[in-house]
Design an enzyme around this catalytic site. Structure first.
Site, PDB file in Angstrom:
ATOM      1  CG  ASP A  91      -1.979   1.030   1.210  1.00 15.84           C
ATOM      2  OD1 ASP A  91      -1.761   2.111   0.639  1.00 15.84           O
ATOM      3  OD2 ASP A  91      -3.063   0.759   1.770  1.00 15.84           O
ATOM      4  NE  ARG A 141      14.543   5.865   2.005  1.00 16.87           N
ATOM      5  CZ  ARG A 141      13.224   5.777   2.117  1.00 16.87           C
ATOM      6  NH1 ARG A 141      12.555   6.660   2.852  1.00 16.87           N
ATOM      7  NH2 ARG A 141      12.555   4.824   1.489  1.00 16.87           N
ATOM      8  CE1 TYR A 182      -8.787  12.238  -7.986  1.00 13.23           C
ATOM      9  CE2 TYR A 182     -10.216  13.678  -9.264  1.00 13.23           C
ATOM     10  CZ  TYR A 182      -9.112  12.860  -9.183  1.00 13.23           C
ATOM     11  OH  TYR A 182      -8.322  12.665 -10.284  1.00 13.23           O
TER      12      TYR A 182
END
Length: 350
Positions: A91, A141, A182
């Site tokens: 997820d 990262r 949304y």
């Protein structure tokens, strides 16, 4: 059949990767992460990357981040043994831990259909907010070259006094309207992207997209006008309109949309925003429905009007288009006519 192997999709891939204004060569030997990779635009984007690997030996690593591994394995079954394709099942709302290099990210995870707006608005908000934070933490990262984010024309809200909305325009909408889950979360996603650029130097480019369609789209219980119409044509059902169908829409075929995504990712302005729409053929939805019936006479379907006095599912509204001049200045232009896109889409489901 694996969608990539269908002749209409292979034609799409050939045409898409032949667009000379897109510097696909920048992808050679790179690694690209696609979140929400089974969604229509992300699915076509992923297939295009693999097509470049298969036809030009680009050796581009393609990482498809998906929530449902089984669904992804079915949709990408022809690529599963390819050393340059990988499924990352998780997820997007959970921290993303990936050991390899990542050069580009197409962050497309998140639902947008009326069905999910009604049944899982909190999931939409989570993917667009926490999911975007997780993608940006990974990008920070990995020191990525660029993140492309598919936003929506709906973030503009109600804009008055203009015929075409520019990227610098902004209207209003009611934050407690049920549908606002949304566009409101897409707005904050754009703000999150900008904040990571300002604070950490993480690059991004946003596309505000309107009405895309094509092979790979969801056509069952979706609720959007094109999805419903295509579903009717595929399943040989009459197309029933509960209004006069006079509302104008401008639809953008998937390869035109994905071409813009590649172009913006590879040549777009860092921190820039581009409108993405095909404004060349604004068409009344009743005419779109009739086109589908006329394209496939052997299916014996027709448009039926069931006017009940209410506005119907696809109500009339004063249409405001998107100004795509900024995207066109990069070299993009829509190439697929509506009638051709409709035919290709329906045939892809056969």
């Amino acid at each position: 059949m694996f969608l990539y192997e269908k002749s209409v999709v292979l034609q799409d891939m050939e045409e898409l990767t032949a667009r000379s204004y897109i510097p696909f060569e920048k992808l050679q030997g790179k690694a690209v992460l696609i979140t929400g990779a089974t969604g229509m635009l992300a699915y076509y984007f992923t297939m295009a990357l693999m097509h470049l690997n298969l036809t030009r030996d680009y050796k581009t690593k393609v990482i498809a981040l998906v929530r449902n591994k089984g669904k992804a394995q079915a949709k990408f079954k022809g690529f599963l043994e390819n050393p340059y394709f990988e499924i990352l099942a998780q997820d997007v709302c959970e921290p993303i831990n990936y050991e390899g290099d990542i050069d580009y990210i197409f962050h497309a995870a998140g639902a947008c259909s009326p069905y999910f707006i009604k049944h899982n608005p909190t999931g939409i908000i989570a993917a667009n907010t926490q999911g975007t934070v997780n993608v940006l933490e990974l990008a920070k990262r990995k020191n990525v070259t660029n993140i492309i984010y598919p936003s929506t024309r709906e973030i503009y809200g109600k804009v008055e006094g203009v015929e075409f909305i520019k990227e610098t325009d902004m209207g209003v909408f009611d934050p407690i309207d049920a549908r606002s889950c949304y566009p409101e979360s897409k707005r904050i996603a754009e703000t999150i992207l900008k904040s990571y650029l300002v604070q950490f130097g993480v690059p991004f480019t946003v596309l505000r997209i309107a009405h895309s369609y094509g092979p790979g789209m969801i056509i069952d219980s979706d609720g959007r006008v094109m999805s419903d119409f295509i579903s009717d044509a595929v399943n040989k059902r009459n197309i029933i309109l509960k209004s006069e169908g006079l509302a104008l829409r401008a639809f953008c075929y998937v390869t035109d949309a994905v071409a813009a995504i590649f172009l913006a990712m590879l040549n777009g302005e860092c921190g820039g925003v581009y409108n993405l729409a095909n404004e060349t053929e604004p068409t009344a939805i009743r005419d779109v429905a009739q086109m589908l019936c006329d394209l496939f006479p052997e299916r014996n379907i027709k448009v039926i009007f069931e006017l009940s006095g209410d506005k119907g599912a696809y109500c009339n509204y004063a249409r405001v288009g998107l100004d795509t001049a900024k995207l066109e200045a990069l070299g993009w232009k829509p190439e697929i006519k509506l009638i051709d896109g409709l035919k290709r889409t329906v045939v892809s489901f056969d």
